[in-house]
Design an enzyme around this catalytic site. Structure first.
Site, short mmCIF file in Angstrom:
data_model
loop_
_atom_site.label_atom_id
_atom_site.label_comp_id
_atom_site.label_asym_id
_atom_site.label_seq_id
_atom_site.Cartn_x
_atom_site.Cartn_y
_atom_site.Cartn_z
N LYS A 14 -33.18 33.36 13.31
CA LYS A 14 -31.78 33.36 12.85
C LYS A 14 -30.96 32.30 13.57
CE LYS A 14 -31.13 37.77 13.93
NZ LYS A 14 -32.46 38.17 14.46
N ARG A 89 -25.70 45.17 12.73
CA ARG A 89 -26.99 45.72 13.11
C ARG A 89 -27.09 47.21 12.82
NH1 ARG A 89 -28.42 41.56 16.84
NH2 ARG A 89 -30.49 41.65 17.73
N ARG A 128 -40.54 32.33 23.81
CA ARG A 128 -39.14 31.98 24.09
C ARG A 128 -38.74 32.45 25.48
NH1 ARG A 128 -34.53 34.29 20.09
NH2 ARG A 128 -34.60 36.13 21.42
N ARG A 134 -33.78 34.96 29.27
CA ARG A 134 -33.31 36.26 28.81
C ARG A 134 -34.25 37.37 29.30
NH1 ARG A 134 -31.71 36.10 22.45
NH2 ARG A 134 -32.01 38.33 22.80
N ARG A 146 -36.93 46.58 20.99
CA ARG A 146 -36.02 45.87 20.09
C ARG A 146 -36.54 45.91 18.66
NH1 ARG A 146 -35.90 40.35 23.08
NH2 ARG A 146 -34.61 39.65 21.34
O1 C5P Z 1 -28.92 39.02 18.32
P1 C5P Z 1 -29.61 38.95 19.65
O2 C5P Z 1 -31.09 39.15 19.55
O3 C5P Z 1 -29.25 37.75 20.44
O4 C5P Z 1 -29.06 40.20 20.45
C1 C5P Z 1 -29.52 40.47 21.77
C2 C5P Z 1 -29.16 41.89 22.15
O5 C5P Z 1 -27.75 42.08 22.10
C3 C5P Z 1 -29.72 42.97 21.24
O6 C5P Z 1 -31.07 43.27 21.53
C4 C5P Z 1 -28.78 44.11 21.57
O7 C5P Z 1 -29.09 44.68 22.82
C5 C5P Z 1 -27.44 43.40 21.69
N1 C5P Z 1 -26.72 43.39 20.41
C6 C5P Z 1 -26.16 44.59 19.95
N2 C5P Z 1 -25.51 44.62 18.76
C7 C5P Z 1 -25.38 43.52 18.00
C8 C5P Z 1 -25.94 42.29 18.46
C9 C5P Z 1 -26.62 42.27 19.65
O8 C5P Z 1 -26.27 45.61 20.62
N3 C5P Z 1 -24.74 43.59 16.84
MG MG Z 2 -30.46 35.03 18.08
#
Ligand code: C5P
Ligand code: MG
Length: 191
Positions: A14, A89, A128, A134, A146
């Protein structure tokens, strides 16, 4: 305006694709994950709260995430459109986004899901994790959590937008350029 939700499991590309799409379509990329990481990096109260969830691969509570997203959108009203990456989400986040769009006389143009197999996701995220810094990319248990959270809480968002005919899937396997071309075809087909 073109308002896109770039959807898909963690590691589906994404962020990579959003960076290319903003150049071509002049949209504002809003990644809630990036916003959280910025806050974490600055040790703000929001960042400290978010960190306790993110490092375990869990979702930050809806009220916190929705408030942060709303602030970002409301601070940038004069754009050609938005690419929402990593948001919504959950179903409550989807409802809040639709409400926010309606307040702006806007709507979500399309939700585009990047479809990637589980084994590929784990491989990509571990790779990654070697350079991303991270914590949530570095531990296979957190990565699996996740993916589970995605399936349980996030995948229903696809069906939520499918009810209004807004959801589409593209093949997220292949080269960055191949996937980009598939996304552009979907965006060029809007209206
Ligand atoms: O989108 P990304 O993978 O960068 O998000 C990293 C973390 O941020 C997710 O695994 C989650 O813990 C948190 N997050 C969330 N709610 C969202 C976006 C991200 O809790 N809408
Ligand atoms: Mg991302």
């Amino acid at each position: 305006m073109i308002n896109l939700i770039l959807f898909g499991p963690p590691g589906s590309g994404k962020g990579t694709q959003a960076a290319k799409l903003v150049e071509k379509y002049n949209l504002l990329h809003i990644s809630t994950g990036d916003l959280f990481r910025y806050e974490m990096g600055n040790n703000t109260p929001l960042g400290l709260e978010a960190k306790s969830y993110i490092n375990k691969g869990e979702l930050v509570p809806d009220s916190v995430t929705i408030g942060m997203l709303r602030n970002k959108v409301e601070a940038n009203p004069d754009v050609a459109g938005y690419i929402f990456d990593g948001f919504p989400r959950t179903i409550p986040q989807s409802e809040a986004l639709d409400k926010l769009m309606a307040e702006m006389d806007q709507k979500i143009s399309k939700l585009i899901m990047l479809d990637v197999e589980d084994v590929e996701i784990v491989t990509r995220l571990l790779e990654r994790g070697k350079t991303s810094g991270r914590k949530d990319d570095a531990d296979e248990g957190v990565i699996r959590n996740r993916i589970d959270v995605y399936k349980d809480n996030t995948f229903p968002v696809y069906d939520f937008y499918a009810q209004s005919g807004t959801s589409v899937k593209v093949d997220g396997m292949g080269s960055i350029e191949e996937i980009f071309d598939r996304l552009c075809a979907q965006i060029d087909a809007i209206k």
